[in-house]
Scaffold this motif. Structure first.
Motif, PDB file in Angstrom:
ATOM      1  N   TYR A  18       7.790 -12.648 -19.247  1.00 40.10           N
ATOM      2  CA  TYR A  18       8.606 -13.508 -18.382  1.00 40.10           C
ATOM      3  C   TYR A  18       8.126 -14.957 -18.469  1.00 40.10           C
ATOM      4  N   ILE A  19       6.821 -15.156 -18.368  1.00 33.92           N
ATOM      5  CA  ILE A  19       6.271 -16.516 -18.435  1.00 33.92           C
ATOM      6  C   ILE A  19       6.581 -17.152 -19.786  1.00 33.92           C
ATOM      7  N   TRP A  22      10.187 -18.038 -19.908  1.00 30.97           N
ATOM      8  CA  TRP A  22      10.428 -19.177 -19.021  1.00 30.97           C
ATOM      9  C   TRP A  22      10.051 -20.482 -19.712  1.00 30.97           C
ATOM     10  N   SER A  26      13.533 -22.179 -20.133  1.00 31.50           N
ATOM     11  CA  SER A  26      13.978 -22.678 -18.831  1.00 31.50           C
ATOM     12  C   SER A  26      14.598 -24.072 -18.886  1.00 31.50           C
ATOM     13  N   ARG A  70      11.223 -12.223  -9.300  1.00 33.94           N
ATOM     14  CA  ARG A  70      11.165 -13.681  -9.466  1.00 33.94           C
ATOM     15  C   ARG A  70      10.532 -14.371  -8.263  1.00 33.94           C
ATOM     16  N   GLU A  71      10.712 -13.790  -7.075  1.00 37.69           N
ATOM     17  CA  GLU A  71      10.172 -14.396  -5.863  1.00 37.69           C
ATOM     18  C   GLU A  71       8.829 -13.795  -5.457  1.00 37.69           C
ATOM     19  N   HIS A  75       6.470 -17.422 -10.115  1.00 45.44           N
ATOM     20  CA  HIS A  75       6.761 -18.851 -10.260  1.00 45.44           C
ATOM     21  C   HIS A  75       5.647 -19.729  -9.693  1.00 45.44           C
ATOM     22  N   GLU A  76       4.852 -19.187  -8.783  1.00 44.72           N
ATOM     23  CA  GLU A  76       3.676 -19.934  -8.335  1.00 44.72           C
ATOM     24  C   GLU A  76       2.679 -20.058  -9.482  1.00 44.72           C
ATOM     25  N   ILE A  78       3.458 -20.045 -12.668  1.00 47.82           N
ATOM     26  CA  ILE A  78       4.055 -21.002 -13.598  1.00 47.82           C
ATOM     27  C   ILE A  78       3.868 -22.429 -13.077  1.00 47.82           C
ATOM     28  N   ALA A  79       4.063 -22.630 -11.780  1.00 42.92           N
ATOM     29  CA  ALA A  79       3.907 -23.970 -11.190  1.00 42.92           C
ATOM     30  C   ALA A  79       2.465 -24.467 -11.314  1.00 42.92           C
TER      31      ALA A  79
END
Length: 135
Positions: A18-19, A22, A26, A70-71, A75-76, A78-79
């Motif tokens: 996924y990463i 992304w 993305s 996803r939640e 995403h943290e 990735i951020a």
């Protein structure tokens, strides 16, 4: 091809794929690398086989990581990566700009490293609060 994975390893593989997808796709809009999307879809399609149904959704005949997935913190991660890369690039670009402005050779790695470290310390203490753009 056959790969033996524990459930934990499979879950980590989902995260890695996924990463990677992304990062590659993305920001590409409609010009995606679809072969990477296909691998992602293929792996998430295996979720029900290992009791991870909640990690995948289907839409218009395609399989996607679910909203819950996803939640769920991905995403943290990735951020955090994006923040680190942002500050690394910014520190290097500003250090190189400063060196060029002072006539210091761009290949002086020690000088570059020292100047980048100064910017890292500033960013660590203040983020971008003290950054200004002048024309």
């Amino acid at each position: 091809m056959t790969i033996e994975l524990s459930e934990k390893e499979f879950r980590r593989l989902l995260d890695l794929v996924y990463i990677g997808d992304w990062i590659l796709n993305s920001a590409r809009g409609d010009d995606r690398f679809e072969d990477y999307d296909d691998v992602l879809e293929k792996l998430f399609a295996l979720c029900p086989r290992v009791g991870m149904d909640a990690l995948m959704d289907t839409w218009q005949g395609r399989i996607f990581p679910s909203k819950a997935y996803r939640e769920g913190g991905i995403h943290e991660a990735i951020a955090d990566y994006e923040d680190a890369v942002f500050f690394d690039i910014l520190a290097e670009e500003l250090a190189r700009r400063d060196m060029e402005g002072e006539g210091i050779a761009a290949d002086d790695e020690n000088e570059l490293s020292d100047r980048m470290e100064e910017y890292y310390q500033e960013f660590e203490a203040h983020g971008i609060d003290n950054l200004t753009v002048e024309n």
